[in-house]
Design an enzyme around this catalytic site. Structure first.
Site, mmCIF file in Angstrom:
data_model
loop_
_atom_site.group_PDB
_atom_site.id
_atom_site.type_symbol
_atom_site.label_atom_id
_atom_site.label_comp_id
_atom_site.label_asym_id
_atom_site.label_seq_id
_atom_site.Cartn_x
_atom_site.Cartn_y
_atom_site.Cartn_z
ATOM 1 N N ARG A 177 0.813 -1.221 0.000
ATOM 2 C CA ARG A 177 0.000 0.000 0.000
ATOM 3 C C ARG A 177 0.849 1.275 0.000
ATOM 4 N NH1 ARG A 177 -5.027 -1.244 0.093
ATOM 5 N NH2 ARG A 177 -5.683 0.889 0.510
ATOM 6 N N LEU A 178 2.064 1.164 -0.523
ATOM 7 C CA LEU A 178 2.947 2.329 -0.645
ATOM 8 C C LEU A 178 2.763 2.930 -2.040
ATOM 9 C CD1 LEU A 178 6.117 0.785 1.037
ATOM 10 C CD2 LEU A 178 4.250 2.079 2.097
#
Length: 200
Positions: A177-178
């Site tokens: 989720r970066l």
């Protein structure tokens, strides 16, 4: 462009590049985009429409002007668009105000549609209640007979809008989720796009 991190000359170029990739990967409707509108008192609504043009003048879509979205845009021209391509793990958000396309543009696009779709534009009282499907099918039969084998002209209440963007956000999925979020914001005074990167 003021920031050298940009890999595209304009955000419109990036939209079209991503659309080209989506056309190769998406199984259905790569030009589909969510259109968000709002009433003058702030109640939002959203639905899917199809992109029919994207260049430096804006992003174009077509509709029945008497539909809910047509009425809301007539009262409040501010709108937002969202493309989401699941296969590419990408999305694009666009915000701006809409303006009507020209009659010539609307006529040209309407003439390019399949005949059944043109008949449907006459038969559908879009967004209004009907007694049942039979009512709609009756209207289709009526206009099919009316126009026979001749031309099906564009109804006065059917046209398009061009969204003139003032903001874009290009989102790419990243592990853990970066995600990557790149924005373009229009500096209206300078008529230049300001590039920025957001935390995911």
């Amino acid at each position: 462009m003021s920031d050298k991190r940009a890999s595209f000359e304009t955000p419109f170029d990036q939209v079209n590049a991503w659309l080209a990739e989506a056309t190769e990967s998406e199984p259905n409707d790569p030009t589909a985009m969510a259109l968000a509108t709002a009433t003058p008192d702030g109640f939002p609504s959203v639905r899917m429409v199809l992109l029919k043009g994207c260049d430096a003048d804006g992003l174009v879509f077509y509709t029945n002007l008497e539909s809910r979205k047509g009425g809301e845009l007539a009262q409040n021209p501010n709108a937002a668009l969202l493309f989401h391509w699941k296969t590419l793990r990408r999305q694009i958000r666009v915000e701006g105000a809409v303006e009507p396309v020209t009659d010539a543009e609307a006529d040209a696009y309407f003439a390019s549609r399949p005949r059944a779709s043109r008949i449907g534009a006459w038969a559908s009282q879009q967004s209004r209640e009907m007694e049942g499907r039979f009512e709609f099918e009756g209207a289709i039969a009526k206009y099919t007979a009316k126009f026979g084998a001749g031309d099906v002209p564009r109804p006065d209440y059917w046209s398009g809008f061009r969204l003139k963007p003032r903001y874009f956000e290009f989102w790419r999925d990243r592990k853990f989720r970066l995600h990557e979020r790149i924005t373009y914001r229009l500096d209206e005074a300078a008529q230049d796009w300001q590039l920025a990167e957001l935390y995911p």
